[in-house]
Design an enzyme around this catalytic site. Structure first.
Site, PDB file in Angstrom:
ATOM      1  N   LYS A  52       0.844  -1.202   0.000  1.00 42.63           N
ATOM      2  CA  LYS A  52       0.000   0.000   0.000  1.00 42.63           C
ATOM      3  C   LYS A  52       0.876   1.248   0.000  1.00 42.63           C
ATOM      4  O   LYS A  52       0.624   2.199  -0.751  1.00 42.63           O
ATOM      5  CB  LYS A  52      -0.952  -0.021   1.204  1.00 42.63           C
ATOM      6  CG  LYS A  52      -2.094  -1.010   1.020  1.00 42.63           C
ATOM      7  CD  LYS A  52      -2.907  -1.284   2.278  1.00 42.63           C
ATOM      8  CE  LYS A  52      -3.934  -2.390   1.990  1.00 42.63           C
ATOM      9  NZ  LYS A  52      -4.710  -2.802   3.143  1.00 42.63           N
ATOM     10  N   GLN A  96      -4.858  -1.501   9.336  1.00 41.84           N
ATOM     11  CA  GLN A  96      -4.848  -2.837   8.748  1.00 41.84           C
ATOM     12  C   GLN A  96      -5.500  -3.855   9.692  1.00 41.84           C
ATOM     13  O   GLN A  96      -5.193  -3.898  10.881  1.00 41.84           O
ATOM     14  CB  GLN A  96      -3.389  -3.240   8.431  1.00 41.84           C
ATOM     15  CG  GLN A  96      -3.235  -4.542   7.669  1.00 41.84           C
ATOM     16  CD  GLN A  96      -3.789  -4.480   6.245  1.00 41.84           C
ATOM     17  OE1 GLN A  96      -3.828  -3.431   5.614  1.00 41.84           O
ATOM     18  NE2 GLN A  96      -4.224  -5.619   5.729  1.00 41.84           N
ATOM     19  N   ASP A 119     -10.955   2.982   3.665  1.00 47.69           N
ATOM     20  CA  ASP A 119     -11.353   1.575   3.549  1.00 47.69           C
ATOM     21  C   ASP A 119     -12.866   1.452   3.386  1.00 47.69           C
ATOM     22  O   ASP A 119     -13.371   0.387   3.031  1.00 47.69           O
ATOM     23  CB  ASP A 119     -10.976   0.815   4.834  1.00 47.69           C
ATOM     24  CG  ASP A 119      -9.671   0.056   4.723  1.00 47.69           C
ATOM     25  OD1 ASP A 119      -9.391  -0.473   3.641  1.00 47.69           O
ATOM     26  OD2 ASP A 119      -8.951   0.006   5.732  1.00 47.69           O
TER      27      ASP A 119
HETATM   28  N1  GUN Z   1      -7.272  -6.796   5.845  1.00 46.24           N
HETATM   29  C1  GUN Z   1      -7.608  -7.523   4.748  1.00 46.24           C
HETATM   30  N2  GUN Z   1      -8.104  -6.718   3.781  1.00 46.24           N
HETATM   31  C2  GUN Z   1      -8.083  -5.462   4.285  1.00 46.24           C
HETATM   32  C3  GUN Z   1      -8.464  -4.199   3.761  1.00 46.24           C
HETATM   33  O1  GUN Z   1      -8.939  -4.058   2.622  1.00 46.24           O
HETATM   34  N3  GUN Z   1      -8.273  -3.138   4.586  1.00 46.24           N
HETATM   35  C4  GUN Z   1      -7.771  -3.256   5.850  1.00 46.24           C
HETATM   36  N4  GUN Z   1      -7.647  -2.159   6.583  1.00 46.24           N
HETATM   37  N5  GUN Z   1      -7.419  -4.418   6.363  1.00 46.24           N
HETATM   38  C5  GUN Z   1      -7.566  -5.513   5.579  1.00 46.24           C
END
Ligand code: GUN
Length: 283
Positions: A52, A96, A119
């Protein structure tokens, strides 16, 4: 033999467009910024977070990673989120998941300013998605929709079957397909006669987190198969929730793993961060 849907190439294209807009904002004095927070040492999460931050850099966004130890308390994490909510150079905040067990994920998501919730996990944003009036896209399901659009796959009137009902993928995926006038069925671990239902699908989206669970015999001839899964087999190789070889014999289009849906999730995150930045600029 199915046509492979190339998520890497589609991502490259969309990210190129994002990079141009980020540059335009920069020329107007606005640097777009994302804060990524990770707690603990989950190796898969560490890879996602690194990817990311790298993607932000590639499109010219500012990013900062807050890597906190496993021992971080909920109060400490909430205090960081609160600080980032008020930080001017931060347009988007991503915590996350999963978080360590001693931290209440729901409380943390609720603490994120909905205007910075890139998100789209905050109930304000999930609620907006539910009624079809939203700014932030749910990252993975919206990535799937971008792929369908890129390959001119019409959703309207189609039998769409989503396997999986998570808050992150299955549920919002069903809503996005419904908004495009698909006829949507959601299946899950308690569904009876699963294969009978998946065999009806013109568009089958699989997000259940079980390696190679959907096999060719569960797929209708000519179906579009979208595999959201990302699993590691005993030999260390990555695979999806769909058995690719047998499914390819039946499908008209199919996403590979890796290189299908995966890159699109981060691409949507970048789109959302850009939206957050533009919104804050015009405030
Ligand atoms: N864990 C697995 N997929 C995601 C996501 O799209 N965003 C976040 N913040 N955590 C995740």
């Amino acid at each position: 033999m199915a046509i492979r849907i190339d998520g890497k190439e589609t991502s490259r294209k969309v990210r190129g467009e994002i990079a141009k807009k980020v540059q335009e904002l920069k020329e107007q004095g606005k640097v777009t910024g994302l804060a990524v927070v990770i707690v603990g040492e989950n190796p898969a999460s560490q890879v996602y977070v690194r990817n990311k931050a790298k993607a932000c850099e590639e499109v010219g966004m500012y990013s900062e990673v807050h890597a906190l130890p496993e021992s971080t308390t909920e109060e400490e994490l909430l205090a960081l989120v609160e600080r980032l909510n008020h930080e001017d150079k931060i347009d988007g905040i991503l915590v996350q998941l999963p978080l360590p067990k001693h931290i209440n994920e729901e409380r943390v998501i609720l603490a994120i300013d909905p205007n910075k919730d890139v998100d789209a996990f905050h109930p304000v944003n999930t609620g907006k998605i539910m009624i079809g009036n939203y700014e932030f896209l749910p990252c993975t399901p919206a990535g799937v929709m971008t792929l369908l659009k890129e390959y001119n796959i019409e959703v309207e009137g189609k039998e769409c079957v989503v396997v999986g009902r998570s808050n992150i993928v299955g549920k919002p995926q069903a809503l996005l397909l419904l908004q495009k006038n698909g006829t949507v069925t959601v299946c899950h671990s308690r569904t009876k006669n699963l294969a009978e239902i998946t065999r009806r699908a013109d568009i089958l989206v699989v997000a259940i987190g079980k390696a190679e669970f959907i096999t060719g015999d569960m797929i209708k001839e000519g179906a579009v198969v979208i595999d959201v899964g990302m699993n590691r087999k005993s030999d260390g190789k990555l695979c999806g929730d769909v058995e690719f070889a047998s499914a390819s014999e039946k499908a008209s289009y199919i996403t590979p793993v890796p290189g299908g849906v995966g890159p699109m999730t981060i691409t949507t995150l970048l789109q959302n961060t850009l939206v957050a930045s533009e919104k804050r600029m015009t405030k």
